[in-house]
Structure formats: structure tokens, C-alpha cells
Design a protein around this motif. Sequence first.
Motif, PDB file in Angstrom:
ATOM      1  N   ASP A 113       1.046   4.100  -5.561  1.00  0.00           N
ATOM      2  CA  ASP A 113      -0.125   3.460  -4.929  1.00  0.00           C
ATOM      3  C   ASP A 113       0.007   1.934  -4.907  1.00  0.00           C
ATOM      4  O   ASP A 113      -0.988   1.221  -4.875  1.00  0.00           O
ATOM      5  N   SER A 116      -1.945   0.440  -2.150  1.00  0.00           N
ATOM      6  CA  SER A 116      -3.292   0.956  -1.878  1.00  0.00           C
ATOM      7  C   SER A 116      -4.352  -0.136  -1.794  1.00  0.00           C
ATOM      8  O   SER A 116      -5.210  -0.113  -0.899  1.00  0.00           O
ATOM      9  N   ASN A 170      -5.966   7.574  -2.823  1.00  0.00           N
ATOM     10  CA  ASN A 170      -5.768   6.258  -3.433  1.00  0.00           C
ATOM     11  C   ASN A 170      -6.343   5.142  -2.580  1.00  0.00           C
ATOM     12  O   ASN A 170      -6.951   4.205  -3.089  1.00  0.00           O
TER      13      ASN A 170
END
Lengths: 332, 332
Positions: A113, A116, A170
Motif C-alpha cells: 500500500d 495508497s 487500502n
Amino acid sequence: MDPEHHHSPPSQSPDLRQVLVLRPPPVFSVHEQYFSKFQILKAYDSPLPTLDFLHAYAQSVKVVLCSGIHPITADVIRNLPELQLVVSAATGVNHIDMEECLRRGIRVTNVGDVFSDDVADGAVGLLIDVMRRISDGDRFVRGGCWPDAGAYPLGSKLGGKRVGIVGLGNIGSRVAIRLEAMGCIVAYTSRQRKHSTPFTFYPNVFQLASESDALILCCALTNDTRHMINSRVMSALGKTGVIVNVARGAIIDEAELVNCLVDGKIAGAGLDVFENEPNVPKELFRLDNVVLLPHRTAFTKESFHDAAQILIKNLEAFFTNKNLFTPVANEF
Amino acid sequence: MDPEHHHSPPSQSPDLRQVLVLRPPPVFSVHEQYFSKFQILKAYDSPLPTLDFLHAYAQSVKVVLCSGIHPITADVIRNLPELQLVVSAATGVNHIDMEECLRRGIRVTNVGDVFSDDVADGAVGLLIDVMRRISDGDRFVRGGCWPDAGAYPLGSKLGGKRVGIVGLGNIGSRVAIRLEAMGCIVAYTSRQRKHSTPFTFYPNVFQLASESDALILCCALTNDTRHMINSRVMSALGKTGVIVNVARGAIIDEAELVNCLVDGKIAGAGLDVFENEPNVPKELFRLDNVVLLPHRTAFTKESFHDAAQILIKNLEAFFTNKNLFTPVANEF
């Protein structure tokens, strides 16, 4: 013609740290110096056609480094009989034939992530930009229109708007936190209801669109999500509705999106991704109610640095027989 | 020449609900129909020069409706001997000679915090836009550059950045909530330390700039804040620093800002306001690291509707001798 007649065969040293790159992921291009401990096989720098290049290294290459700019198809995989690992510089793996990887026992890593927060910031930036006409206002000022212009169209307030998130993973969950801080009313759809969130769940995107003022697409591209956003969903979203796409272009039926925007069936769109990148439908260039980005919501100095570190950790883990750092569960 | 020779004198009916408008505030232009219960005296529609128009109604006008687009100077006020109320369609009152109002006992109303959420959203939109190059990316795509372009500059991540808010009032505190949701580290300066907030306080803007990656200006324009952001403050902010101004143009020394941007002494700026609106320094039009808005962060359909209601509540309160709805404390 056998390319090995033209090139010396690759060394077969057992500790060879070869990494094949068909086209350089942007993270690799920016931070190539970090990868000096590996032998990078640059198909894109070779005079050989790609297939010949693959044949030349077929008996030694165990690792491919890739991103969305060059798909790792079943064909590519078949030409690499020793392949054991695909290291992706992206989060999504839609550019990798996961079924073929599963069949062959080839493992896949992504960058987790790491992007993200940046993608969530980009999504919120696009939503504010479209609703509050920021890029449009910038064009207006730079065009010298301000001193003479009469009425300038009002924007739409974000507070109180119902924003539907498609895919509360995420990225989607980070978008939700940001939207709540602006007073938006967040709902979502996803494969499964997330019982840990307070947001209203709708079982499908049509119902979500019907109850939303804006949709933000944050889901993976799969066979289920391809062209999920079609004219029927956009009609449900309605004339004052806005779509933001920071996921993958093909989640929207792009031809229908263009028609809906041109015909005013939705109010606007903020698009970081397109079906046939880097090609963007020319009809969009004439519209003031769209904001168009060149697939860049993940592109920051900080996330690129972090992503390069993750790629290297996965490569080092592989070459030293340790656990991969960010393996992708392959469930096909 | 006495204008009353050309125009019939205004009626002297005691319940006359006259409201003088020198130039129409945008909220009034958009929602003029809401004001039909008042007799709007439109100086801007009259063939008379403004001063003659004022003289024509000097003996009857008790109320002026205004906004930043036409200042209510001591001169204007002196020409309206019966003036009792200035109703401003803005939040800031820097366009009103508050000292003269105080001396004359003229009350002032603004529109309270009706625009605060929208301006905060606009500030955050500008910050994301500059740091993540959104308007610049949109220009890049619309210019057809994507298919052929090589490297595109990376943006800057918002998470972890130290953002200094100048003026932690209605707008600044809302900006802070939004920045926290994006993982920014918020600090501020203001006339007084706010003990109810968790954010780090700096006693002056120079110290705040020295400890910040970005500054967001949300304070009122006063004699103390005029040209508060000068080249010394911008040097303290530094080469990677970004400035967002959603307050008033003259809080920045605009000539020095232009120099700092052109010379790369700061990294970028998102500007909704300028010193001499609607004139924007032409040097800024050539820069890709600035986003320029035509003083529009308060401009949404929703806030304009709400602001019009507040104007009407203040006017009705005045004409029925009730308490004003949103009076401004005059402390000069």
C-alpha cells in the motif's frame, strides 16, 4: 534465427542475480541506481526483438521486474521456463496473467500500500478540482478572461454531498477518511460488506450510484469490474453527478463515459486513468467539466523512493531464499 | 448640477425599505429575486455618476449592501448622512472603513462563517493541486503531450508534510481538520495562541515559515497582516515550500512573491486572491508551479443560497428593529 549466435550466452553462475525488465517501470527509471546490485537485463535497450531477447535468457532468468506499462502475459511467461518470481512496481496486478503464474507456481509481489495515501490524496484532489472548478478556473485566469468576464459558473459544495466509494480497500478507506473531514456522507460498495466501517454498504454499484452525488473508483480491475461503470450506472448517478477514477481506465466503459459527459448526462469527471493509455479520447479535451491526469496519482518523490525500497527488499529476499516482503496472494 | 432636477426625489415614506447597492455583490446578482421585498437602489444601473447618485438618495438611505468589489470608504459614508447599516456579502470587512463606521455608530453585518467550509475545501484543493501537479497534469494531457513525453516531474506527498496555517479562525481551523485527515503535521500562528487546539503555535509567521513545508493563509487583511508574507518569510519557507492564499491578496507582497516564484526561491503557489483583482501579474501565467483562481473559493451554489438568506435576515432584522442576525464586532 537463434539469437545466441549473435550474443554470448548468459553466464550460468548459480548466484547470478538476473532481473529481466521488458519495459522500465517509472519507479525503476527514477531510482535505477538503487538496483546496481542486480544484473538488470534490459529488453528495452536491446536491438533484439523482445521474443528473441527472451529466448536469449530463457534458461537463466528467474525474475521479472514489471509494471502496468508492459503486461506479463501467458505468452511472456511461456517463453521463460525458469521464471519463479514476478516483481511488480504497481499495487494492482491486472497486467500480470495471474492464472498462468498460479499454474506454474510463479510467485508475484507488488508494492503493497505504498501508494495508497498518494492515490487517495489524488482522488480527493480530483474531486475538489471537478466540483470546485479549480483547473477550469486556472485556465480562465491564464486565458486573461477575468477582467472582462461576466458570470462565472458556481461550483458545488463538498459538505453534505453523498460520495460513493467503489472498492473500500487500502485506497478507498483512505479516501473515506479524507471525505469525512470535508463533511461528505460516505457510502460504498465492494465484493464483501466491511463490518468494521461505519459507512453505508450497497450491494452493487447501480444502487450506490442511485444514492450518490459522486462516485470514486478505487477497486481493482478484474473480469467482474471491467466496464462496471456503464451508461446505466451513469444515468443512475444523474445529471449533477461526478465520477472520479484513480483505479484503472477499463473499469469505466470509456466510450459511454464520453457520451454521457458530452451529452450532460453526468456533471463532470476527474480521470487519472484511461482504457488505452496514453491515448485519451479527444472529445474530452474540449470539456471544461473534466480534469485529466496522465496516470499520476501515485507519482510522488516520497512514494517512489519507498516503492524502490520495497522492490529491492523483494528481490533480495528472493535471491537469498528468504520470505518475500510483499507477496500477492494468488487466488485464481 | 443637482441630480434631483433630473430625477424625481426619493419617496420619504417612513417604512421605505431602501437598500443602496454601489456594485452588485455576486451573491446578490445570482439571487436578486430573493431581494424583491426591498427597494434596491442600483447605483451601477444609473446613468448618474456614483457621487450624484449618492446625493440623490442621501436623505433617505439607511442601508448599504456591499462586498469586496466596491469598497465602502469614509468618502462613501460621508455622503450618506442617514446611513445606519452596512450589510456585507463577504466574511472579511477589509473593504469597509470600520473606523468611520464606529465613529458614526453605523453597524456592520457580514455573512458569518457561511463560506468557511467552501474556502477550506478550496484551500486544500489548491494545496493538493500545487503539490501533486493536478492542473499542470491536466494541461499536459490536453496539450497532447502524454503519448510522446518522457519524464514527467514527480509531485510531493502530502502525508508527513508540515503545514503552517496563518490565522486559525473559522477557515483555518477547518483547513486543519482536512490536513490532519491527509496525515499532514499542522502548526499555526495567529494573534493569540488558541489553547483549545492541539496544534503547535508559533508567535510569528517567520518562525512558522521556518518550520513549515507549506503555508496556508487564512487570516483577515488588516494593517498588521498587509504584506506580512514578504521575501524574508518566503526565504524562511524555502525552495521546496508552497504557499496557498485564500485570504486576501495584499497579505502577500505580490511583487516579491512573483520574484520568488520566478527565481525558484519557493516551489509553488496556489492563489485565489491577488493584490489588484481582477489583475493578475502576467509573469505567473508562464509558470507551471502555480494555480490561479479568480477569487472563487467561496463560490458554490449552496453557500451562495445560504449567504443570500443571511443578507435578507440582516436586512429584515434592521427594517423591523430586531437584533441583527450576524453583526460584526467593531473594535477599532
